[in-house]
Motif scaffolding. Structure first.
Motif, short mmCIF file in Angstrom:
data_model
loop_
_atom_site.label_atom_id
_atom_site.label_comp_id
_atom_site.label_asym_id
_atom_site.label_seq_id
_atom_site.Cartn_x
_atom_site.Cartn_y
_atom_site.Cartn_z
N SER A 9 0.86 -1.19 0.00
CA SER A 9 0.00 0.00 0.00
C SER A 9 0.89 1.23 0.00
CB SER A 9 -0.89 0.01 1.24
OG SER A 9 -0.07 0.26 2.39
N LEU A 10 0.27 2.36 -0.27
CA LEU A 10 0.99 3.63 -0.24
C LEU A 10 1.63 3.84 1.13
CD1 LEU A 10 1.62 6.31 -1.68
CD2 LEU A 10 -0.67 7.10 -1.09
N ALA A 11 0.92 3.42 2.16
CA ALA A 11 1.42 3.60 3.55
C ALA A 11 2.75 2.89 3.78
CB ALA A 11 0.37 3.11 4.54
N ASP A 12 2.99 1.79 3.04
CA ASP A 12 4.24 1.04 3.21
C ASP A 12 5.47 1.83 2.79
OD1 ASP A 12 2.92 -1.14 4.25
OD2 ASP A 12 2.89 -2.27 2.36
N LEU A 13 5.26 2.93 2.06
CA LEU A 13 6.41 3.74 1.62
C LEU A 13 6.94 4.67 2.72
CD1 LEU A 13 5.37 4.94 -1.97
CD2 LEU A 13 6.93 3.08 -1.38
N LYS A 14 6.08 5.00 3.66
CA LYS A 14 6.42 6.01 4.68
C LYS A 14 7.73 5.68 5.41
CE LYS A 14 2.51 8.59 4.50
NZ LYS A 14 2.43 8.71 3.02
N GLY A 15 8.66 6.62 5.32
CA GLY A 15 9.92 6.48 6.05
C GLY A 15 10.95 5.57 5.40
N LEU A 16 10.57 4.97 4.27
CA LEU A 16 11.49 4.06 3.58
C LEU A 16 12.70 4.83 3.05
CD1 LEU A 16 10.44 1.11 3.24
CD2 LEU A 16 10.16 1.63 0.82
N LYS A 17 13.88 4.30 3.28
CA LYS A 17 15.09 4.91 2.70
C LYS A 17 15.38 4.23 1.37
CE LYS A 17 17.66 6.40 6.74
NZ LYS A 17 18.63 5.89 7.70
N MET A 18 15.37 5.03 0.31
CA MET A 18 15.59 4.45 -1.02
C MET A 18 16.60 5.27 -1.80
SD MET A 18 12.82 3.68 -4.07
CE MET A 18 13.39 2.84 -5.59
N ARG A 19 17.52 4.58 -2.42
CA ARG A 19 18.45 5.24 -3.34
C ARG A 19 17.69 5.48 -4.65
NH1 ARG A 19 20.34 4.93 -8.65
NH2 ARG A 19 22.33 6.00 -8.73
N ILE A 20 17.30 6.71 -4.89
CA ILE A 20 16.61 7.07 -6.14
C ILE A 20 16.84 8.55 -6.43
CG2 ILE A 20 14.41 7.28 -4.85
CD1 ILE A 20 12.98 6.61 -7.54
N PRO A 21 17.50 8.86 -7.56
CA PRO A 21 17.83 10.25 -7.88
C PRO A 21 16.75 10.91 -8.75
CG PRO A 21 19.00 8.80 -9.36
CD PRO A 21 18.11 7.92 -8.51
N GLY A 22 16.96 12.17 -9.09
CA GLY A 22 16.19 12.88 -10.11
C GLY A 22 14.74 13.16 -9.75
N LEU A 23 13.94 13.35 -10.80
CA LEU A 23 12.53 13.67 -10.61
C LEU A 23 11.79 12.51 -9.94
CD1 LEU A 23 11.70 15.44 -14.03
CD2 LEU A 23 11.64 16.50 -11.77
N GLY A 24 12.23 11.28 -10.23
CA GLY A 24 11.63 10.12 -9.57
C GLY A 24 11.81 10.19 -8.07
N GLY A 25 12.99 10.62 -7.63
CA GLY A 25 13.26 10.79 -6.21
C GLY A 25 12.39 11.88 -5.59
N GLU A 26 12.19 12.98 -6.35
CA GLU A 26 11.33 14.08 -5.89
C GLU A 26 9.90 13.59 -5.65
OE1 GLU A 26 11.32 17.44 -5.10
OE2 GLU A 26 13.44 16.93 -4.83
N VAL A 27 9.42 12.78 -6.59
CA VAL A 27 8.06 12.25 -6.47
C VAL A 27 7.98 11.32 -5.26
CG1 VAL A 27 6.32 10.76 -7.55
CG2 VAL A 27 7.50 12.49 -8.92
N MET A 28 8.95 10.42 -5.14
CA MET A 28 8.96 9.47 -4.03
C MET A 28 8.99 10.19 -2.68
SD MET A 28 8.61 6.26 -4.56
CE MET A 28 9.33 4.66 -4.95
N LYS A 29 9.72 11.30 -2.63
CA LYS A 29 9.81 12.09 -1.40
C LYS A 29 8.41 12.56 -0.97
CE LYS A 29 12.53 16.07 0.24
NZ LYS A 29 13.51 17.08 -0.24
N ARG A 30 7.62 12.97 -1.96
CA ARG A 30 6.28 13.46 -1.65
C ARG A 30 5.32 12.32 -1.30
NH1 ARG A 30 5.57 19.11 -4.67
NH2 ARG A 30 7.79 19.59 -4.81
N LEU A 31 5.76 11.09 -1.56
CA LEU A 31 4.95 9.93 -1.17
C LEU A 31 5.43 9.37 0.19
CD1 LEU A 31 4.55 7.98 -4.54
CD2 LEU A 31 3.17 9.84 -3.63
N GLY A 32 6.37 10.07 0.82
CA GLY A 32 6.80 9.66 2.15
C GLY A 32 8.14 8.96 2.21
N VAL A 33 8.75 8.73 1.05
CA VAL A 33 10.05 8.06 0.99
C VAL A 33 11.16 9.06 1.36
CG1 VAL A 33 11.74 7.06 -0.64
CG2 VAL A 33 9.34 6.31 -0.68
N ASN A 34 12.22 8.54 1.94
CA ASN A 34 13.39 9.35 2.21
C ASN A 34 14.43 9.01 1.13
OD1 ASN A 34 15.54 10.72 3.26
ND2 ASN A 34 15.76 9.42 5.10
#
Lengths: 365, 365
Positions: free
Chosen positions: B177-202
């Protein structure tokens, strides 16, 4: 009789692709280059199967020829002759084989009568897309087979562009079920026509210049052509309002094919130039088709209705295609051999395409 | 604030694509060729952001350089330097701009810090595929904008390959679920990383050599990389069994970019050779990625589970992407200008792609 398992998607190891020749014993093509000609001005005559400057396909080969001149500093001149100027459209294969001309630009599917296996190099209904076809030819062993079989006609083929996915055609009446196909007269050539025949259609062949009138007068009930960009020029929308999405030409390959003896006499530099220019042409043509199809689709009259064939018809088409491929394989060892290579690549590629391109396009929507 | 209508699929007329420049008054680039140099042996130094002979991307530029030699009869030599030999990987842009070297091969997304608009030329999450990106650049006005904006850095860019669709990355835990992303540390650069940040990913950035260890030790919970062919070499399958399908890099574009003053001093013939060789490289790289990804996918260990992100997460990603694009547009007129061109092409292209490639891939399955 056991059905061929053509359309299954089970992954196969890369080992299946190690297979590279239909007739290994005959693979003795000369590898000797002729750099004796290096620097000398060379002029080649290339005949096409298209009218002069025909959009995208014809202008593509015009640009290819110009590019060969630019890349060679003018030492390689390719003179392009539209259809019927030097050679009739459907005789370019024979004329190049006989060294009456040096090369031709055409569609591979036209030469099925020479060897049924050639139709596979031109593309397959329900099969590989343009990008996948090119990947099979370059990385999956397809080029080796194509060159081996064309070599028997003293020909050396290069990919000379591709159309991208083509549309399923224009119909005067809506196709709501498989039964609606029975007795329908449709202009559709090649393997697609073979499949349609087994679904009850009466496939007919007509010269390009006669299709519109036949459709308008009801002599035929339907016709396929290419896609929005080229179809719009034919005026089909006025005669048949139902425009069906494609299945029978997902990635048709065009060819720039040289007389093999002439090719082998070219310098390494000129061969590299022709190859690079043909690669540039192939990318440009695919992108130009995409752009112009998108534009033409947006500009279609409001009377046109975009439709997708019924699911039961597509399922029946898959069964019929398998039957066609079995029949052709039984008649020709070359067909069987090329199909084996094609199928090995198809099965390797599909799981990847399913989770990458296909999956992404679904997520994006 | 009104949401941008980026992801709608309404067709637009071709008129929207007539727009071609961000700063028309500044479009005064010299068109003068320098055929004074024709025939003279030219040597260019090209630095890459990859290790020596790095698979597909690095070997691609090696082949490109060799091809320039073949096409020019040896009059054009391109010396390729792997990262950190002449120039550090992330300084190739500056070094070429300052004419310390003649050219570089890299990924466009690396130069977002120079001008945020550059990220669009490198590809967009949930946006255009490789073939569509190239069509936008060549036929939809993208190249003109890219060259105008790079011109301010004394650079002249060419498409230098493309990866095809990339995978979404390797995760240690399943994302249900979307909730599973919260606080996750992920190596992801660029615009994809920006989007992931807004979904709760670090989102975190890590050098390539440190990613596997970070994933294995749990310092990060997830990482994206490229696709099966290159990911397999990193060993991620041993540290994170969930391999997600892609959304954030559907068509990343690489570049071969020249110092503009140096480019303009080349002969017409050498510029044509470099352009044709880069086009050949782009097709070959896309096809090689397809082939090697398909092979590597078939050879992944059985412990790997291929997963697709939850639909609610992808819907949230579309909303977050729109927000990112609005924010970037508000901060930069260049970004806004390039995005306008990109969106016009996106809206023109999507209805055609939906009824051609996407529809066909669904029928085929």
């Amino acid at each position: 009789m056991k059905r061929r398992d053509f359309l299954t998607t089970a992954a196969v190891g890369a080992g299946a692709l190690a297979f590279t020749g239909c007739h290994r014993a005959e693979e003795t093509a000369s590898k000797g280059s002729a750099n004796i000609n290096k620097g000398k001005k060379v002029t080649l005559k290339l005949a096409t199967s298209w009218p002069a400057h025909f959009p995208i396909m014809g202008t593509g080969v015009d640009t290819f020829a110009k590019r060969c001149g630019e890349l060679s500093g003018g030492t390689l001149e390719i003179k392009v002759f539209a259809k019927n100027i030097l050679v009739p459209a459907m005789q370019v294969f024979d004329a190049t084989s006989a060294a009456q001309i040096d090369a031709f630009h055409s569609g591979v599917y036209y030469w099925k009568g020479k060897n049924s296996a050639f139709s596979i190099f031109g593309g397959m209904p329900l099969g590989l897309t343009s990008e996948e076809m090119i990947t099979w030819l370059k990385f999956g062993g397809g080029y080796e087979l194509w060159r081996e079989l064309y070599g028997k006609f003293n020909l050396y083929p290069l990919i000379g562009g591709t159309t991208g996915p083509q549309m399923g055609g224009w119909f005067k009446k809506e196709i709501k079920s498989l039964a609606d196909l029975k007795g329908l007269k449709m202009r559709i050539p090649g393997l697609g026509g073979e499949v349609m025949k087994r679904l009850g259609v009466n496939p007919v062949l007509l010269p390009a210049g006669e299709i519109y009138t036949a459709l308008e007068r009801g002599t035929i009930d339907a016709t396929e052509w290419v896609g929005p960009a080229l179809d719009s020029m034919m005026g089909f929308a006025k005669a048949a309002p139902y425009y069906y999405t494609g299945w029978h030409e997902p990635g048709s390959i065009l060819e720039i094919t040289f007389n093999k003896a002439r090719w082998e006499k070219l310098s390494d530099e000129h061969r590299a130039i022709i190859t690079a220019a043909s690669e540039e042409m192939t990318g440009n043509m695919l992108q130009e088709f995409r752009y112009k199809n998108a534009k033409a689709l947006a500009e279609l009259p409001d009377t046109v209705q975009i439709k997708t064939f019924p699911k039961e018809m597509m399922e029946a088409a898959k069964v019929a295609l398998n039957d066609v491929l079995m029949d052709e394989s039984a008649k020709s060892d070359d067909f069987k051999c090329v199909l084996k290579s094609y199928e090995a690549f198809y099965k390797l590629n599909k799981p990847w395409d399913d989770i990458s391109t296909k999956n992404f396009l679904e997520i994006r929507s």
